[in-house]
Motif scaffolding. Structure first.
Motif, PDB file in Angstrom:
ATOM      1  N   VAL A   1      -0.167   1.973  -3.473  1.00 54.16           N
ATOM      2  CA  VAL A   1       0.070   2.153  -4.900  1.00 54.16           C
ATOM      3  C   VAL A   1      -1.246   2.564  -5.540  1.00 54.16           C
ATOM      4  O   VAL A   1      -2.280   1.928  -5.307  1.00 54.16           O
ATOM      5  CB  VAL A   1       0.561   0.843  -5.560  1.00 54.16           C
ATOM      6  CG1 VAL A   1       0.715   1.019  -7.055  1.00 54.16           C
ATOM      7  CG2 VAL A   1       1.861   0.376  -4.938  1.00 54.16           C
ATOM      8  N   THR A   2      -1.204   3.632  -6.307  1.00 55.20           N
ATOM      9  CA  THR A   2      -2.382   4.046  -7.075  1.00 55.20           C
ATOM     10  C   THR A   2      -1.977   4.146  -8.536  1.00 55.20           C
ATOM     11  O   THR A   2      -0.803   4.367  -8.857  1.00 55.20           O
ATOM     12  CB  THR A   2      -2.931   5.405  -6.606  1.00 55.20           C
ATOM     13  OG1 THR A   2      -1.898   6.390  -6.719  1.00 55.20           O
ATOM     14  CG2 THR A   2      -3.411   5.344  -5.167  1.00 55.20           C
ATOM     15  N   GLY A   3      -2.926   3.944  -9.407  1.00 57.92           N
ATOM     16  CA  GLY A   3      -2.629   4.022 -10.826  1.00 57.92           C
ATOM     17  C   GLY A   3      -3.892   3.949 -11.646  1.00 57.92           C
ATOM     18  O   GLY A   3      -4.999   4.022 -11.111  1.00 57.92           O
ATOM     19  N   GLN A   4      -3.719   3.797 -12.942  1.00 58.49           N
ATOM     20  CA  GLN A   4      -4.838   3.708 -13.859  1.00 58.49           C
ATOM     21  C   GLN A   4      -4.712   2.472 -14.723  1.00 58.49           C
ATOM     22  O   GLN A   4      -3.605   2.068 -15.084  1.00 58.49           O
ATOM     23  CB  GLN A   4      -4.914   4.949 -14.751  1.00 58.49           C
ATOM     24  CG  GLN A   4      -5.268   6.207 -14.004  1.00 58.49           C
ATOM     25  CD  GLN A   4      -5.538   7.351 -14.945  1.00 58.49           C
ATOM     26  OE1 GLN A   4      -5.060   7.378 -16.068  1.00 58.49           O
ATOM     27  NE2 GLN A   4      -6.317   8.304 -14.486  1.00 58.49           N
ATOM     28  N   VAL A   5      -5.868   1.901 -15.019  1.00 56.95           N
ATOM     29  CA  VAL A   5      -5.966   0.779 -15.948  1.00 56.95           C
ATOM     30  C   VAL A   5      -6.698   1.287 -17.171  1.00 56.95           C
ATOM     31  O   VAL A   5      -7.738   1.951 -17.047  1.00 56.95           O
ATOM     32  CB  VAL A   5      -6.740  -0.398 -15.323  1.00 56.95           C
ATOM     33  CG1 VAL A   5      -6.975  -1.488 -16.337  1.00 56.95           C
ATOM     34  CG2 VAL A   5      -5.998  -0.938 -14.122  1.00 56.95           C
TER      35      VAL A   5
ATOM     36  N   ALA B   1      -0.804  -6.665  -7.488  1.00 58.75           N
ATOM     37  CA  ALA B   1       0.469  -6.002  -7.200  1.00 58.75           C
ATOM     38  C   ALA B   1       1.388  -6.996  -6.505  1.00 58.75           C
ATOM     39  O   ALA B   1       1.017  -7.590  -5.492  1.00 58.75           O
ATOM     40  CB  ALA B   1       0.253  -4.786  -6.321  1.00 58.75           C
ATOM     41  N   THR B   2       2.566  -7.189  -7.066  1.00 58.62           N
ATOM     42  CA  THR B   2       3.581  -8.046  -6.463  1.00 58.62           C
ATOM     43  C   THR B   2       4.694  -7.137  -5.950  1.00 58.62           C
ATOM     44  O   THR B   2       5.233  -6.329  -6.706  1.00 58.62           O
ATOM     45  CB  THR B   2       4.137  -9.045  -7.501  1.00 58.62           C
ATOM     46  OG1 THR B   2       3.047  -9.774  -8.076  1.00 58.62           O
ATOM     47  CG2 THR B   2       5.118 -10.011  -6.860  1.00 58.62           C
ATOM     48  N   PHE B   3       5.023  -7.272  -4.683  1.00 58.72           N
ATOM     49  CA  PHE B   3       6.004  -6.405  -4.043  1.00 58.72           C
ATOM     50  C   PHE B   3       7.281  -7.191  -3.743  1.00 58.72           C
ATOM     51  O   PHE B   3       7.236  -8.340  -3.321  1.00 58.72           O
ATOM     52  CB  PHE B   3       5.430  -5.835  -2.739  1.00 58.72           C
ATOM     53  CG  PHE B   3       4.233  -4.959  -2.974  1.00 58.72           C
ATOM     54  CD1 PHE B   3       4.379  -3.617  -3.237  1.00 58.72           C
ATOM     55  CD2 PHE B   3       2.950  -5.496  -2.934  1.00 58.72           C
ATOM     56  CE1 PHE B   3       3.278  -2.809  -3.462  1.00 58.72           C
ATOM     57  CE2 PHE B   3       1.836  -4.700  -3.155  1.00 58.72           C
ATOM     58  CZ  PHE B   3       2.003  -3.358  -3.424  1.00 58.72           C
ATOM     59  N   TYR B   4       8.421  -6.525  -3.964  1.00 57.72           N
ATOM     60  CA  TYR B   4       9.735  -7.155  -3.833  1.00 57.72           C
ATOM     61  C   TYR B   4      10.602  -6.390  -2.832  1.00 57.72           C
ATOM     62  O   TYR B   4      10.488  -5.170  -2.705  1.00 57.72           O
ATOM     63  CB  TYR B   4      10.459  -7.154  -5.182  1.00 57.72           C
ATOM     64  CG  TYR B   4       9.709  -7.862  -6.278  1.00 57.72           C
ATOM     65  CD1 TYR B   4       9.946  -9.206  -6.551  1.00 57.72           C
ATOM     66  CD2 TYR B   4       8.760  -7.195  -7.045  1.00 57.72           C
ATOM     67  CE1 TYR B   4       9.251  -9.866  -7.556  1.00 57.72           C
ATOM     68  CE2 TYR B   4       8.064  -7.844  -8.045  1.00 57.72           C
ATOM     69  CZ  TYR B   4       8.315  -9.181  -8.297  1.00 57.72           C
ATOM     70  OH  TYR B   4       7.620  -9.827  -9.299  1.00 57.72           O
TER      71      TYR B   4
ATOM     72  N   ILE C   1      -4.121   0.043  -4.289  1.00 60.41           N
ATOM     73  CA  ILE C   1      -3.752  -1.174  -3.552  1.00 60.41           C
ATOM     74  C   ILE C   1      -2.889  -0.752  -2.372  1.00 60.41           C
ATOM     75  O   ILE C   1      -1.976   0.065  -2.532  1.00 60.41           O
ATOM     76  CB  ILE C   1      -2.998  -2.175  -4.448  1.00 60.41           C
ATOM     77  CG1 ILE C   1      -3.957  -2.751  -5.503  1.00 60.41           C
ATOM     78  CG2 ILE C   1      -2.354  -3.273  -3.629  1.00 60.41           C
ATOM     79  CD1 ILE C   1      -3.332  -3.738  -6.445  1.00 60.41           C
ATOM     80  N   THR C   2      -3.182  -1.322  -1.205  1.00 55.67           N
ATOM     81  CA  THR C   2      -2.455  -0.965   0.008  1.00 55.67           C
ATOM     82  C   THR C   2      -1.913  -2.208   0.701  1.00 55.67           C
ATOM     83  O   THR C   2      -2.635  -3.184   0.876  1.00 55.67           O
ATOM     84  CB  THR C   2      -3.376  -0.197   0.984  1.00 55.67           C
ATOM     85  OG1 THR C   2      -3.913   0.947   0.325  1.00 55.67           O
ATOM     86  CG2 THR C   2      -2.619   0.249   2.218  1.00 55.67           C
ATOM     87  N   VAL C   3      -0.648  -2.146   1.078  1.00 56.09           N
ATOM     88  CA  VAL C   3      -0.051  -3.159   1.944  1.00 56.09           C
ATOM     89  C   VAL C   3      -0.198  -2.635   3.368  1.00 56.09           C
ATOM     90  O   VAL C   3       0.355  -1.587   3.700  1.00 56.09           O
ATOM     91  CB  VAL C   3       1.440  -3.397   1.605  1.00 56.09           C
ATOM     92  CG1 VAL C   3       2.067  -4.372   2.595  1.00 56.09           C
ATOM     93  CG2 VAL C   3       1.590  -3.893   0.182  1.00 56.09           C
ATOM     94  N   VAL C   4      -0.961  -3.336   4.192  1.00 55.10           N
ATOM     95  CA  VAL C   4      -1.247  -2.841   5.537  1.00 55.10           C
ATOM     96  C   VAL C   4      -0.272  -3.371   6.591  1.00 55.10           C
ATOM     97  O   VAL C   4      -0.163  -2.800   7.665  1.00 55.10           O
ATOM     98  CB  VAL C   4      -2.698  -3.154   5.957  1.00 55.10           C
ATOM     99  CG1 VAL C   4      -3.676  -2.396   5.078  1.00 55.10           C
ATOM    100  CG2 VAL C   4      -2.975  -4.643   5.910  1.00 55.10           C
ATOM    101  N   ASP C   5       0.438  -4.444   6.270  1.00 56.14           N
ATOM    102  CA  ASP C   5       1.405  -5.019   7.202  1.00 56.14           C
ATOM    103  C   ASP C   5       2.622  -4.099   7.275  1.00 56.14           C
ATOM    104  O   ASP C   5       3.414  -4.025   6.325  1.00 56.14           O
ATOM    105  CB  ASP C   5       1.793  -6.422   6.735  1.00 56.14           C
ATOM    106  CG  ASP C   5       2.690  -7.156   7.713  1.00 56.14           C
ATOM    107  OD1 ASP C   5       3.551  -6.511   8.346  1.00 56.14           O
ATOM    108  OD2 ASP C   5       2.535  -8.382   7.830  1.00 56.14           O
ATOM    109  N   GLU C   6       2.790  -3.410   8.387  1.00 57.54           N
ATOM    110  CA  GLU C   6       3.844  -2.404   8.511  1.00 57.54           C
ATOM    111  C   GLU C   6       5.255  -2.976   8.349  1.00 57.54           C
ATOM    112  O   GLU C   6       6.074  -2.395   7.613  1.00 57.54           O
ATOM    113  CB  GLU C   6       3.717  -1.674   9.854  1.00 57.54           C
ATOM    114  CG  GLU C   6       4.463  -0.363   9.898  1.00 57.54           C
ATOM    115  CD  GLU C   6       3.937   0.662   8.917  1.00 57.54           C
ATOM    116  OE1 GLU C   6       4.757   1.431   8.388  1.00 57.54           O
ATOM    117  OE2 GLU C   6       2.721   0.729   8.668  1.00 57.54           O
ATOM    118  N   PRO C   7       5.614  -4.108   8.984  1.00 54.66           N
ATOM    119  CA  PRO C   7       6.961  -4.652   8.773  1.00 54.66           C
ATOM    120  C   PRO C   7       7.231  -5.002   7.302  1.00 54.66           C
ATOM    121  O   PRO C   7       8.338  -4.798   6.804  1.00 54.66           O
ATOM    122  CB  PRO C   7       6.982  -5.917   9.641  1.00 54.66           C
ATOM    123  CG  PRO C   7       5.976  -5.649  10.713  1.00 54.66           C
ATOM    124  CD  PRO C   7       4.894  -4.847  10.035  1.00 54.66           C
ATOM    125  N   VAL C   8       6.226  -5.503   6.586  1.00 53.15           N
ATOM    126  CA  VAL C   8       6.390  -5.816   5.166  1.00 53.15           C
ATOM    127  C   VAL C   8       6.521  -4.533   4.353  1.00 53.15           C
ATOM    128  O   VAL C   8       7.393  -4.411   3.497  1.00 53.15           O
ATOM    129  CB  VAL C   8       5.219  -6.675   4.632  1.00 53.15           C
ATOM    130  CG1 VAL C   8       5.292  -6.808   3.121  1.00 53.15           C
ATOM    131  CG2 VAL C   8       5.226  -8.048   5.290  1.00 53.15           C
TER     132      VAL C   8
END
Length: 75
Positions: A4-8, A23-26, A54-61
């Motif tokens: 996820v990329t974005g601006q603040v 970042a909360t992922f559902y 922000i990167t989620v590196v856990d592939e199954p997740v």
């Protein structure tokens, strides 16, 4: 990976420091499956914007992510 990329943007009237982006992922059933955070390196003056990543590196997740929510807080 899921990225996820974005601006603040600082919409206040004071310099903001120690900015934490969370970042909360559902999954498809709106269950939280991962929470990842990062800190922005530099203070952010009023009206200025900066990018985050922000990167989620856990592939199954990462394969189960359906939606996400981003929140930024600073001092």
């Amino acid at each position: 990976h899921y990225q996820v990329t974005g601006q603040v943007k600082n919409i206040g009237d004071k310099i903001v420091e120690q900015i934490k982006v969370v970042a909360t992922f559902y999954d498809g059933k709106d269950r939280i499956i991962e929470v990842v955070h990062t800190y922005l390196e530099n203070p952010l003056p009023p009206g200025d914007e900066t990018e985050f990543e922000i990167t989620v590196v856990d592939e199954p997740v990462s394969k189960r992510i359906e939606t996400f929510h981003i929140q930024a807080v600073g001092l």
